[in-house]
Design an enzyme around this catalytic site. Sequence first.
Site, mmCIF file in Angstrom:
data_model
loop_
_atom_site.group_PDB
_atom_site.id
_atom_site.type_symbol
_atom_site.label_atom_id
_atom_site.label_comp_id
_atom_site.label_asym_id
_atom_site.label_seq_id
_atom_site.Cartn_x
_atom_site.Cartn_y
_atom_site.Cartn_z
ATOM 1 N N HIS B 157 0.852 -1.183 0.000
ATOM 2 C CA HIS B 157 0.000 0.000 0.000
ATOM 3 C C HIS B 157 0.884 1.228 0.000
ATOM 4 O O HIS B 157 1.837 1.313 0.763
ATOM 5 C CB HIS B 157 -0.891 0.027 1.252
ATOM 6 C CG HIS B 157 -1.964 -0.992 1.225
ATOM 7 N ND1 HIS B 157 -3.064 -0.900 0.409
ATOM 8 C CD2 HIS B 157 -2.105 -2.158 1.905
ATOM 9 C CE1 HIS B 157 -3.835 -1.959 0.585
ATOM 10 N NE2 HIS B 157 -3.288 -2.735 1.489
ATOM 11 N N CYS B 199 -0.579 1.982 -5.039
ATOM 12 C CA CYS B 199 -1.327 3.177 -5.424
ATOM 13 C C CYS B 199 -0.353 4.332 -5.566
ATOM 14 O O CYS B 199 0.555 4.471 -4.754
ATOM 15 C CB CYS B 199 -2.344 3.543 -4.330
ATOM 16 S SG CYS B 199 -3.472 2.213 -3.955
ATOM 17 N N SER B 225 -3.905 1.913 -7.809
ATOM 18 C CA SER B 225 -3.741 0.633 -8.498
ATOM 19 C C SER B 225 -4.819 -0.300 -8.004
ATOM 20 O O SER B 225 -5.031 -0.439 -6.805
ATOM 21 C CB SER B 225 -2.387 0.012 -8.156
ATOM 22 O OG SER B 225 -1.369 0.645 -8.822
#
Lengths: 435, 379
Positions: B157, B199, B225
């Site tokens: 993340h 992301c 993402s």
Amino acid sequence: MAAPLTLLLIVAVSIRLFLFRSSLVGLIAERVEVVSPLNAWKRVIEGLALLDLGVSPYSGDVFHETPLIIYLFHFVVDYAEITFMLADAITAVALYLAVKDYNTQVLKKQRLELEADRYPMDCLELVRSPKQMYYIPLKVAMFYLLNPFTILSCVAKSTCGLNNAVLALFFLFTIKKNTLLSAIFLALATYQSIYPITLCAPAMLYVMQRQYIPVNYRWASFWWFVAQYLFMYLGSLSVIVFLSFFLLGSWDYVPSVYGFILSVPDLTPNIGLFWYFFAEMFEHFRLFFLCVFQINIFFYTIPLSIKLKDQPVFLMFMQLAVISIFKSYPTVGDLALYLAFLPVWSHLHRFLRNIFLVTCVLIACSALFPVLWHLWIYAGSANSNFYYAITLLFNVAQILLVSDYFYAFLRREHHLTYGLYLKKKDGSEATLVLK
Amino acid sequence: MLANLVLSFNCTYLAVLLSFIRFNKHVGNFFSSQHTNNWAVLVCTSRFWFNYRHVANTLSVYRSVKRLGIPDSHIVLMLADDMACNHRNPKPATVFSHKNMELNVYGDDVEVDYRGYEVTVENFLRVLTGRLPPSTPRSKRLLSDDRSNILIYLTGHGGNGFLKFQDSEEISNVELADAFEQMWQKRRYNELLFIIDTCQGASMYERFYSPNLMALASSQVGEDSLSHQPDLAIGVHLMDRYTFYLLEFLEDIHPASKTNMNDLFKVCPKSQCVSTPGHRTDLFLRDPGSVLITDFFGSVRKVELTTDAINLTEPITPVEDQEKEPYSYVDQLPVSEIIHQKPKQKDWHPPDGFILGLWTLIILVFFRTYGVKHLKHIF
């Protein structure tokens, strides 16, 4: 009474010797309830070792005891066990002699009041007789020597035992009306940990009572006595402080000892109230709460001494209890000293209300301390909240004990003035409430 | 060790064979990259069962990289959580990357080097820069040199300028760029390919400033993402879109393929990955069109061709006997005479003035208490 006292001393010394030679010594010496960063024996040895290496013992936040302790242990470090047992013995003997003298005074005062017909007729059962009070000094010595807290503290070789000895000698000399020695020993006790300064007030009150100086701010003799005592006290304190400066040649000990006691930088868990609170304190509130917590100890002196100005020994007991509960690094040795005074107030037992609860809580908490410590530190299934809960409960029980005795004492005084069976205006039975 | 040898032998054999076939046309190509060994650092930074897809991402890249020839001794695999043996895994000892359990990327010979709580920002940076404590085993070290091509793959993340490790700490793009600069200055890589699938992944390569770095990311700044498909039997999303299509692309690569980086940049266009993948090649000295996929994902050994014959049947002539000095026991240095003697430890004594002062005071107090008349016994 010398023979039972000797027997008691022999029994106490043998218990301590037995424990010194057992394998529990290491275990007890590292328990946080018994030793604190101020009075741990390990730290004394560290300080002496640093000194032998040519470095100031106060470097590095290891040693927080006073230079006079260095001086003492420099010579007797090989006989440390004997020193601590001797300190316990001195405390017990000093308390014994002091309480004996105090009992004589109490009986004398009581006789005067009886002859002056000051007691109402129905409270004669509250009057104490010499026969009742015969065994009290022995009981006091026994309560001190055979208290498991004292034994643990002695076996751990915590310098709390020495502090207790100095306080007991101060108490003895106060009762014997010896102003100079009492001031000197109080200065020594204050020099070691700051809090006994609050015992100035009860000491002055007692000696003034014995010398028949009225405790009234209008009398010149009152101020003259206060000035004398304070001069002796402050003079001896400054002499001791300067002597310590000459011992090590520097002032490092002042921030290490007094700065440490007052600013509480070390937050190792102990049986006191400071550590948990300050562990979660934000930095910008720290000074404020530090002042609040420290003032808490000094705050009770003046109101209590105004209320108890005729009974300064009870005031001394209460003040000792307040110091032991609210000081920054308490250990069980501090408790032992004021618990030793309880037999002196044994005549109050009929007015005590919570004594069963308090005893049970104290015993249960003492048993739970090592359990929850193990669960927190070793098993990892508890956390600091559990340990602090037991600490809080322990302190609440102590406070309840002290306030219970206070209530009982005041109630007895009230009964002695107004009679035992109090009646309300319409003739029904009245109850006394401590407001 | 043996598998290592066999694999490298295979690769060299293939390379030699192919080079013989297309000797003249591709020899230039063959010697264009100057690396001699390949390393891969594959990191999954998230824990907890619902981040199954990040572990599956990393394991699928691991699988491809191993299949293309990089041995386990040259792969540092960091997985922040154990999905195969997680008690919520309905198919224990497996990690699937396709739904309907088509492809088990866990396999039989996964070698995880940093597992669980060992995957921290500190450990990752220490692996990259090589500043590990002496007790670290070889399998946990990136022992690259200045002829190594390194593939670094990160997934987890992330956000604008950071990547989250273990749900409790972050690595920033500045730290990463500085780590790569340290690697460049210590000559720890020849060329480095950095792939990140999180992301806003493009923010992580914005700050690079060292030469020979090529970077790919699954999404631009401001974009997330997305994950590919959930599997209803396992109950979580199995892969992220970018890595899913990357895996599909890599499945078609074999050690001898000539696919180059420009094809890799076309993996997962916006129609398939809802985010826009990005790449950065300005710091890379070669043209990306001439960089082979296997330069980073595989371990193709370079072979030197020679047309001279080497005679292995003649007896080897011994080297002339050199005059050897007889070894003798050298006398020990008189160390104690050379260095200082340690000064004898002096025991501390309290100063005399102190003792005098203290005892005078004590005697004075004694006499003050018990009366001056005792003094006459002394004087």
